[in-house]
Structures are given as structure tokens and as C-alpha cells.
Design a protein around this motif. Structure first.
Motif, short mmCIF file in Angstrom:
data_model
loop_
_atom_site.label_atom_id
_atom_site.label_comp_id
_atom_site.label_asym_id
_atom_site.label_seq_id
_atom_site.Cartn_x
_atom_site.Cartn_y
_atom_site.Cartn_z
N LEU A 141 -3.18 3.55 -2.33
CA LEU A 141 -3.08 2.71 -3.52
C LEU A 141 -2.59 1.34 -3.07
O LEU A 141 -1.56 1.23 -2.41
CB LEU A 141 -2.10 3.29 -4.53
CG LEU A 141 -1.64 2.33 -5.65
CD1 LEU A 141 -2.81 1.96 -6.57
CD2 LEU A 141 -0.49 2.92 -6.44
N PHE B 13 -4.62 -3.13 -9.28
CA PHE B 13 -4.29 -1.83 -8.71
C PHE B 13 -5.60 -1.25 -8.18
O PHE B 13 -6.55 -1.06 -8.94
CB PHE B 13 -3.70 -0.91 -9.78
CG PHE B 13 -2.44 -1.46 -10.40
CD1 PHE B 13 -1.20 -1.11 -9.90
CD2 PHE B 13 -2.52 -2.34 -11.47
CE1 PHE B 13 -0.04 -1.62 -10.46
CE2 PHE B 13 -1.36 -2.86 -12.03
CZ PHE B 13 -0.12 -2.51 -11.53
N LEU C 166 -1.98 7.88 0.01
CA LEU C 166 -2.32 9.06 -0.80
C LEU C 166 -2.82 10.12 0.18
O LEU C 166 -4.01 10.39 0.29
CB LEU C 166 -3.39 8.70 -1.82
CG LEU C 166 -3.12 7.46 -2.69
CD1 LEU C 166 -4.32 7.14 -3.57
CD2 LEU C 166 -1.86 7.65 -3.53
N THR D 173 0.84 -1.21 0.00
CA THR D 173 0.00 0.00 0.00
C THR D 173 0.87 1.25 0.00
O THR D 173 1.90 1.32 0.66
CB THR D 173 -0.94 0.05 1.22
OG1 THR D 173 -0.17 -0.06 2.41
CG2 THR D 173 -1.95 -1.08 1.16
N CYS E 280 -7.38 1.74 -5.61
CA CYS E 280 -7.32 2.91 -4.73
C CYS E 280 -8.54 2.88 -3.82
O CYS E 280 -9.67 2.68 -4.30
CB CYS E 280 -7.34 4.20 -5.55
SG CYS E 280 -5.82 4.50 -6.49
#
Length: 315
Positions: free
Chosen positions: A58, A75, A51, A48, A77
Motif C-alpha cells: 500500500l 492511496f 501486504l 509504503t 495498492c
């Protein structure tokens, strides 16, 4: 020469992915993962990247299944959104690669895959751990995961009553109107879970919302939210009273605040039960802590790609 990657959009994934084909493949994959055979599954714990500006993370989830010839990475988020935010809580993309050549074979929308494989694994946990005479299902939360869990649980099992709760009653009412069968909306979590045989928690909560004193002895809880080490959905009393199962022991000990902060022991992985190396304590209160695994995305993406190829080859 390898050609350009196929792009499979959300509406196509929805058309190609079905629980009747997905569930048995996920059961097989969970069993393979728990054998810890590197020729079957190599899957590190999710990486991870914070952000911070956007209050999110992410996650990168690679998996290699050598015997099956599957190389995949997701991937994703995911965010801690303010209540009432119109921004998505998660966004995901899945990439399927050729393990021999190293090229990307397909890029596909990961939202449907994430929603469906997560719900399907929760249903597998219920199939293994829930009392066979279960009649009442409660869903805490009303987002995309709530809908996918409603869909698979009502497809696989025959509940006499389905209950739902949300922080906002308006959302719960909207959820009730969006589904195909009868749902009862409750104003409080306590009322919603009292007497329930199966409870699914798919909330954005970061503090406990489900308390052990409300949970019927012998109930099964599929805990899907709270995927960070400092986030919670379940209180200490429930975590310590229940027999706790996980998809990945390492993932749970690294990422699950419900397990880390309560000090609860992970009794077994679902794959251990599937493989017959650990028992399913159906007579006891059970918690399945779902974190989600790359191998679940890999077999789902392979199924989508195989279905896409089969349809594309038809004249």
C-alpha cells in the motif's frame, strides 16, 4: 458547514480528464516541485506498507500545494502478480481535501488518473529529451499503462512505426487489435527495440528486460515499471551509459532498483529541465525513471474536480 464529499467514478474521470488540459498542468507542477519551495509543493516520498500475504504494497502519497490551495492524497495498492493472474496489478483512490476546513471534498477513482498522469509525464520527458526527428516507438508491456502511453505518445508525436512486445504474444496481439493505429508485434525484446528512437518500459518485470547493447545511441527510454528498490527493468550497461533523469531525485534514490542497484547517478529532475537549471541532452542516450509523484495526482484530481463542478453548475 461543509457538505458530504463528491464521489467521482471511473467513467466520469474518463469523461473529464483529457491530455490537452492535463499535460501543461503537469509540466507546471513538475517545475514547481523541483524549485523545492514549500509554498509551492510539499510532498514527502511515498510511504509504503507491505501486504506480505498478498505479495503487494500500500502506497500513501500526500501533497499540499499552498499557493494553489490544493490538498490531496492518493492511496494505491500495487502487487507482484504471477504471470497469467487475473487480479489487478494496481488499484488506486484519490482524495481531494479542503486545506482550510480539513474536510474531504471529493473521492475519485484513481486508476484513470494514475494511468493518464503517468503516461503524460512520460510524454513530457520525451518532449524534453527525445531527438526531434524520432520515427520509431517501442512499448514493452501490454497492460493499462501500455495503452495509456500508446494513446498519449501517438496523440502528441508523429511516429512512423509503433512496435510492441509482451511476455505472451497473445497479449501483444490483443493489444494491437485494441488500439486505433497500426502496431507491429515482435517476438523478442531485442528485435522490438533495435533501431527504436523512443522506448517505453511498462512491464511487471523484477529483473532486467532491456539491455543497453540493444539500445540505439541517442534513444530516449521512459522506464515506468520496477517501482521497488529491488526490482529492475533496465540493465547496468544502459543505466551507466545513459544520462538519467527522474521525476523526483529523492523518490528515485529511495524506490528505483534500476538506479539503486546500478549505482547510476540522477543527472536531473524533469522539473530542472523545465525550469532551465539543467540541460536536456537530446543528442545522448537518455533514461527517464518514472516513479510517480503525489503532485501529479494532486493537479490531475484538481482538474477533474474543477471540470466536474463546471458541468454540475450548468442548468
Amino acid at each position: 458547514m461543509a457538505g458530504p464529499p463528491v464521489v467521482i467514478w471511473k467513467h466520469e474521470v474518463e469523461r473529464l480528464l483529457h491530455y490537452r488540459e492535463l499535460i501543461p498542468r503537469l509540466e507546471e507542477a513538475l517545475g514547481k516541485f523541483s524549485k523545492r519551495d514549500s509554498a509551492e509543493v510539499i510532498q514527502p516520498v511515498r510511504t509504503t506498507v507491505p501486504l506480505q500475504k498478498h505479495n503487494g504494497f500500500l502506497g500513501v502519497m500526500p501533497t499540499y500545494m499552498e499557493n494553489d490551495g490544493v490538498l490531496c492524497s492518493k492511496f494505491v495498492c500495487f502487487y507482484k502478480r504471477e504471470d497469467g493472474s487475473t487480479l489487478p496489478a494496481t488499484q488506486a483512490t484519490v482524495m481531494l481535501l479542503d486545506p482550510e476546513y480539513g474536510n474531504v471534498k471529493a473521492v475519485m477513482d484513481g486508476e484513470v488518473i494514475t494511468d493518464m498522469r503517468t503516461a503524460a509525464v512520460s510524454a513530457i520527458s520525451a518532449k524534453l529529451l527525445m531527438h526531434p526527428g524520432a520515427e520509431v516507438l517501442t512499448i514493452l508491456g501490454t497492460g493499462k499503462q501500455a495503452l495509456s502511453h500508446y494513446n498519449v505518445f501517438t496523440e502528441v508525436f508523429s511516429f512512423k512505426e509503433v512496435r510492441v512486445w509482451s511476455h505472451r504474444k497473445q497479449r501483444a496481439e490483443r493489444f494491437r487489435q485494441s488500439v486505433s493505429g497500426p502496431v507491429t508485434v515482435f517476438d523478442s525484446v531485442e528485435e522490438a527495440v533495435r533501431g527504436a528512437d523512443a522506448i517505453v518500459t511498462v512491464t511487471r518485470c523484477t529483473e532486467p528486460v532491456l539491455f543497453g547493447q540493444w539500445v540505439k545511441p541517442g534513444a530516449h527510454v521512459a522506464a515506468v515499471g520496477a517501482c521497488r528498490p529491488n526490482w529492475r527493468e533496465l540493465d547496468d550497461a544502459l543505466m551507466k551509459e545513459a544520462v538519467v533523469y527522474a521525476d523526483s531525485r529523492e523518490g528515485a534514490m529511495t524506490e528505483s532498483g534500476d538506479i539503486i542497484l546500478s549505482g547510476a547517478e540522477v543527472f536531473a529532475e524533469l522539473g530542472d529541465v523545465i525550469n532551465g537549471t539543467k540541460p536536456a541532452h537530446r543528442e545522448k542516450t537518455t533514461v527517464f525513471k518514472s516513479l510517480g509523484m503525489g503532485v501529479e495526482d494532486a493537479v490531475s484530481a484538481k482538474l477533474v474536480f474543477d471540470q466536474w463542478e463546471a458541468k454540475a453548475s450548468k442548468p
